[in-house]
Design a protein around this motif. Structure first.
Motif: not given
Length: 186
Positions: A62-87
């Motif tokens: 909540p303290n990061l100025a957009p667009p910075t942050g970290r996010w999870a990448m989840v496969r939609r077909s089975d809800n499996v975490l496949v990776g992460g993304l960050a700015l």
């Protein structure tokens, strides 16, 4: 910053949760993945350490100025975490924004990094950002190939950011060929 949720054909890009610790550890604790993260991030040594990392990420979000942050990448077909993304802001001057992607070794070669990063770039360019960088060791052929697939232009080599000789890629908003989500992706 408000929670981010982006969808692509195969992925959901969402905020991290502490409940992701076990699945995230399979990515950030894997030596084959972690070798490319240092010195920006060290290999996570156990699931409890991953939980602590995620707690810090969730708390700081909540303290990061957009667009910075970290996010999870989840496969939609089975809800499996496949990776992460960050700015993230690149050191040492924290002027340039870097996009990072990490994908589970079991998911390499399936295009998730490109698909997720393209969606995140599209959202980032709705946040008053004109250019975004990616940096990679020249020996990290997967990262270099992903940067090129994203339409990023090679701009040279530098030791400026992390004290390592890195390949630098850049994409400008005017040159970005990916989708830009409506309403900033919210």
């Amino acid at each position: 910053m408000a929670p981010l949720s982006l969808t692509t054909e195969r992925l959901l890009i969402r905020d991290w949760s502490v409940d992701d610790a076990e699945a995230a550890f399979r990515i950030y604790g894997n030596p084959e993945v972690a070798m490319w993260l240092a010195p920006m991030m060290q290999r996570v040594t156990d699931p409890n350490a991953m939980r602590s990392v995620l707690e810090a990420w969730v708390e700081s979000a909540p303290n990061l100025a957009p667009p910075t942050g970290r996010w999870a990448m989840v496969r939609r077909s089975d809800n499996v975490l496949v990776g992460g993304l960050a700015l993230r802001l690149l050191p040492p001057y924290e002027e340039d924004i870097e996009i990072r992607w990490q994908v589970s070794q079991h998911e390499w070669g399936k295009g998730y990094a490109t698909e997720g990063a393209r969606a995140l770039l599209g959202w980032a360019f709705t946040q008053d950002v004109d250019e975004i960088f990616a940096v990679a060791r020249s020996s990290n052929a997967r990262a270099v190939a992903t940067a090129r697939k994203l339409g990023m232009e090679w701009v040279g080599e530098t030791t400026k950011y992390y004290g390592l000789l890195l390949q630098v890629f850049r994409v400008r908003r005017a040159d970005f060929a990916g989708p830009v989500p409506p309403n900033g992706g919210e």
